[in-house]
Design an enzyme around this catalytic site. Sequence first.
Site, short mmCIF file in Angstrom:
data_model
loop_
_atom_site.label_atom_id
_atom_site.label_comp_id
_atom_site.label_asym_id
_atom_site.label_seq_id
_atom_site.Cartn_x
_atom_site.Cartn_y
_atom_site.Cartn_z
N ASP A 131 -13.44 67.59 -13.82
CA ASP A 131 -11.98 67.61 -13.79
C ASP A 131 -11.38 67.40 -15.18
OD1 ASP A 131 -11.91 68.10 -11.06
OD2 ASP A 131 -11.99 65.96 -10.56
N HIS A 280 -18.56 69.77 -10.17
CA HIS A 280 -18.47 70.01 -8.74
C HIS A 280 -17.89 71.39 -8.48
CE1 HIS A 280 -14.79 67.95 -10.04
NE2 HIS A 280 -14.14 68.66 -9.11
N ARG A 297 -6.48 63.13 -3.92
CA ARG A 297 -7.37 62.54 -4.93
C ARG A 297 -6.63 61.62 -5.89
NH1 ARG A 297 -9.06 67.11 -9.47
NH2 ARG A 297 -6.99 67.27 -10.39
O1 LIG Z 1 -11.27 69.99 -2.49
C1 LIG Z 1 -12.41 69.89 -2.96
O2 LIG Z 1 -13.42 70.02 -2.29
C2 LIG Z 1 -12.59 69.58 -4.41
C3 LIG Z 1 -11.40 69.95 -5.21
C4 LIG Z 1 -11.55 69.56 -6.65
O3 LIG Z 1 -12.09 70.27 -7.45
C5 LIG Z 1 -11.03 68.25 -7.07
O4 LIG Z 1 -10.43 67.54 -6.26
O5 LIG Z 1 -11.23 67.90 -8.22
FE LIG Z 2 -12.18 69.27 -9.38
#
Ligand SMILES: O=C(O)CCC(=O)C(=O)O
Ligand SMILES: [Fe+2]
Length: 324
Positions: A131, A280, A297
Amino acid sequence: MTTDSRTTDEAARKAGVEVKPVAGYIGAEISGVDLAAGLDDAVVAAIRAAVLRWKVVFFRGQRLDHAAHVAFARRFGETVVLPRRGKASPPDFPEIETTADRLELGGRFGMEHDEWLRRRRHTLLRGWHCDHGARVDPPAATILRAETVPPYGGDTTWSNLAAAYAGLSAPLRQFVDGLRAEHRLGVGYQPRPGDDAYVRHLLDRQVATLHPLVRVHPESGERILYVNGYYVEQIAGLSRPESGAILEMLLEQAVRPEYTVRFRWEPGSVAFWDNRATMHLAPGDTAHLDHPRIMHRVMLAGDVPVGVDGTASQPVTGTEPGRW
Ligand SMILES: O=C(O)CCC(=O)C(=O)O
Ligand SMILES: [Fe+2]
């Protein structure tokens, strides 16, 4: 703090929580803890050790609301407050980002998602990222919780970048140890009517940083293969074709299946990952489904990465430590 499994096990035993690894190199499920309750220091220490050791940890059946989510995150560090956020973020919670249905990243930057991905130079790594990796101080961790999940699909996958580094041959490790690469956001994207404030904020500022290609983890001391499928553009000092070929190879190495773990979400699931040691992949298989997927998040502020030779990342444009 080390990534030694004895340290992790010891911390878990003291805290009375169970840490159960779910894949060979990455990922552990933690049970016996209610994240919405006030956590004692031993539990916080056990979770912290498990995140360092396993890179991403999962909790199920939690009952976090926005306030409890932020309070939980604050036990582990300073939370990131985004100054101008998308319309999807809940009012009164500047630390929470909500994604609904699917990641509209392409749309956010003025083009369709597929077109956005096609424009990336590295074809292998569609969607793998850590991120805010173009910042000079990318977040240390992200804590993501599922509110609504589709009945099938929508899984997220993580990869262990310390294992990926360790899996390179010795001559190649030595080669990449000395390199730096530019990571960029917002280059070449056109604004369009209807962009929300957060998108306009990103478009206003070209964000780019020269990061070490191998960063030394500030807590564990591990060497991390610090590539990023969204943001990494060019290895400094190499020709464009050399850089492209080597990045393709390193990105492929970074997400070899054995270094990954895939998580099936349920409402109330929480994933807590070390954004310094993982990439990810957000799921791409739910956009055509008629089922909502709503996630929230919170991120923890991070350090400026440091390379093997002790050199810190250099901002190129649009980024300085601590300024969002
Ligand atoms: O929604 C998700 O599975 C991950 C999304 C994402 O890349 C994040 O929240 O950083
Ligand atoms: Fe992400």
